[in-house]
Design a protein around this motif. Sequence first.
Motif, PDB file in Angstrom:
ATOM      1  N   ASN A  88      33.935  -0.250  41.880  1.00  0.00           N
ATOM      2  CA  ASN A  88      35.193  -0.636  42.521  1.00  0.00           C
ATOM      3  C   ASN A  88      36.383  -0.574  41.566  1.00  0.00           C
ATOM      4  O   ASN A  88      37.507  -0.880  41.963  1.00  0.00           O
ATOM      5  N   GLN A  89      36.123  -0.229  40.307  1.00  0.00           N
ATOM      6  CA  GLN A  89      37.166  -0.041  39.289  1.00  0.00           C
ATOM      7  C   GLN A  89      38.084  -1.248  39.161  1.00  0.00           C
ATOM      8  O   GLN A  89      39.311  -1.143  39.194  1.00  0.00           O
ATOM      9  N   GLY A 105      43.058  -5.069  38.006  1.00  0.00           N
ATOM     10  CA  GLY A 105      42.726  -3.678  37.753  1.00  0.00           C
ATOM     11  C   GLY A 105      42.656  -2.901  39.061  1.00  0.00           C
ATOM     12  O   GLY A 105      42.299  -3.452  40.109  1.00  0.00           O
ATOM     13  N   VAL A 106      43.009  -1.642  39.008  1.00  0.00           N
ATOM     14  CA  VAL A 106      42.968  -0.777  40.178  1.00  0.00           C
ATOM     15  C   VAL A 106      42.409   0.571  39.757  1.00  0.00           C
ATOM     16  O   VAL A 106      42.296   0.877  38.574  1.00  0.00           O
ATOM     17  N   ALA A 107      42.054   1.380  40.735  1.00  0.00           N
ATOM     18  CA  ALA A 107      41.612   2.734  40.433  1.00  0.00           C
ATOM     19  C   ALA A 107      42.799   3.517  39.892  1.00  0.00           C
ATOM     20  O   ALA A 107      43.869   3.544  40.497  1.00  0.00           O
ATOM     21  N   GLU A 108      42.610   4.134  38.738  1.00  0.00           N
ATOM     22  CA  GLU A 108      43.720   4.847  38.113  1.00  0.00           C
ATOM     23  C   GLU A 108      44.083   6.099  38.888  1.00  0.00           C
ATOM     24  O   GLU A 108      43.226   6.862  39.310  1.00  0.00           O
ATOM     25  N   GLY A 115      45.246   0.586  35.210  1.00  0.00           N
ATOM     26  CA  GLY A 115      44.305   1.296  36.076  1.00  0.00           C
ATOM     27  C   GLY A 115      43.054   1.710  35.321  1.00  0.00           C
ATOM     28  O   GLY A 115      43.101   2.030  34.134  1.00  0.00           O
ATOM     29  N   PHE A 116      41.927   1.674  36.010  1.00  0.00           N
ATOM     30  CA  PHE A 116      40.649   2.029  35.393  1.00  0.00           C
ATOM     31  C   PHE A 116      40.121   3.348  35.946  1.00  0.00           C
ATOM     32  O   PHE A 116      40.309   3.668  37.120  1.00  0.00           O
ATOM     33  N   PRO A 145      44.932 -13.817  30.271  1.00  0.00           N
ATOM     34  CA  PRO A 145      43.842 -14.588  30.897  1.00  0.00           C
ATOM     35  C   PRO A 145      43.881 -14.566  32.427  1.00  0.00           C
ATOM     36  O   PRO A 145      42.851 -14.754  33.072  1.00  0.00           O
ATOM     37  N   LEU A 146      45.059 -14.336  33.011  1.00  0.00           N
ATOM     38  CA  LEU A 146      45.178 -14.281  34.467  1.00  0.00           C
ATOM     39  C   LEU A 146      45.079 -12.857  35.011  1.00  0.00           C
ATOM     40  O   LEU A 146      45.232 -12.629  36.211  1.00  0.00           O
ATOM     41  N   GLY A 147      44.828 -11.899  34.125  1.00  0.00           N
ATOM     42  CA  GLY A 147      44.623 -10.534  34.583  1.00  0.00           C
ATOM     43  C   GLY A 147      45.861  -9.666  34.590  1.00  0.00           C
ATOM     44  O   GLY A 147      45.854  -8.582  35.172  1.00  0.00           O
ATOM     45  N   LYS A 148      46.933 -10.103  33.945  1.00  0.00           N
ATOM     46  CA  LYS A 148      48.142  -9.278  33.874  1.00  0.00           C
ATOM     47  C   LYS A 148      47.982  -8.245  32.766  1.00  0.00           C
ATOM     48  O   LYS A 148      47.614  -8.582  31.639  1.00  0.00           O
ATOM     49  N   PHE A 149      48.258  -6.988  33.082  1.00  0.00           N
ATOM     50  CA  PHE A 149      48.114  -5.920  32.098  1.00  0.00           C
ATOM     51  C   PHE A 149      49.058  -6.147  30.919  1.00  0.00           C
ATOM     52  O   PHE A 149      50.238  -6.439  31.099  1.00  0.00           O
TER      53      PHE A 149
END
Length: 333
Positions: A88-89, A105-108, A115-116, A145-149
Amino acid sequence: MEEVNTDVQAVKVKRLRRAFAVLAAVLLLLIIALVYFLLTQRPITKAIPGTPGGAPRYARAIYGSFGDLTGLALNKNGSRLYAVDTSNQKVWIISKNGTVVGSFGVAEKTNEPGGFQAPLFIAVGRSDEIYVTDRQAGRVQVFSPLGKFVKSFEPVTSQADFIWSPLSITTDSKGRIYIADAAPGNHRILILNKNGNILRSFGKEGTGKGEFNYPNGVAVDSAGKVYVADSNNARVQIFSASGKFEKSFSGTGEGSLSHPVGISVAREGEIHVVEALGGLISVFSTQGEPLYTFSSQGLGNEQLRAPQGIAISSDGYVYVADRGNSRVQVWRY
């Protein structure tokens, strides 16, 4: 004379009653002890006689909209579990009670920040920053820690033709980053600072001492020793803090290793190794001596299929990425 006999008999009766009372009390204590043992015993049937502790008890399974779960990591206080979902990237955020509370994260697509392409393994730094390896993209992504790039990086090196293929990742208390590199011919461990500069590296592709064939797991203890799950060589190798080879082990009997992947030294004096092919967690001493095993291959509770990453909290929860069953399995010491 008759009165004397009566007194003697009375004394005997009192003694018998007292003896029966003592026996009844002892029997009651034994029953209580037996009931307590049956209710609280750990699953130690697979433990080797003479070893302390024993295997943890199964706690629960965590489900969500998961695909192929690979790497796992905990934040410093154990309140959040991060699970890498390769198919699910993205990375899932799971609370301590097992609730999925978010993802990042999202599909690049067009080189989108955060993006991954194919995220695999994950580690949490000393400030709770999150590092995710993306083998296909050839980089490490860093998140808050909260997932912000925050940023992405590749190793900083003066080598013009540097090629790498990042797999497993971990950090130590000094902020150094340890990454297993599986580039052709260069299967090795890279040690980087927080800016991505290479501080040290050791190992190469091969089957000899200090050589690797797909190092899918890396862990560091409080003394700086490095433990590597050398997957295709079916062993774990131990190195000093300077990268000097010390020893390797493969286990024996049921706990013997055939394809070790995830590895953790979070519990003092114990190395937990995830056996991908057998669905087994094998536990060794830091000298490589087999201690006990838990879990088995399958679909049910306490069972795993093609497990990958492992994370252990300071209060004894053991989380395993059950990749083939698209869930996280949890045990507790």
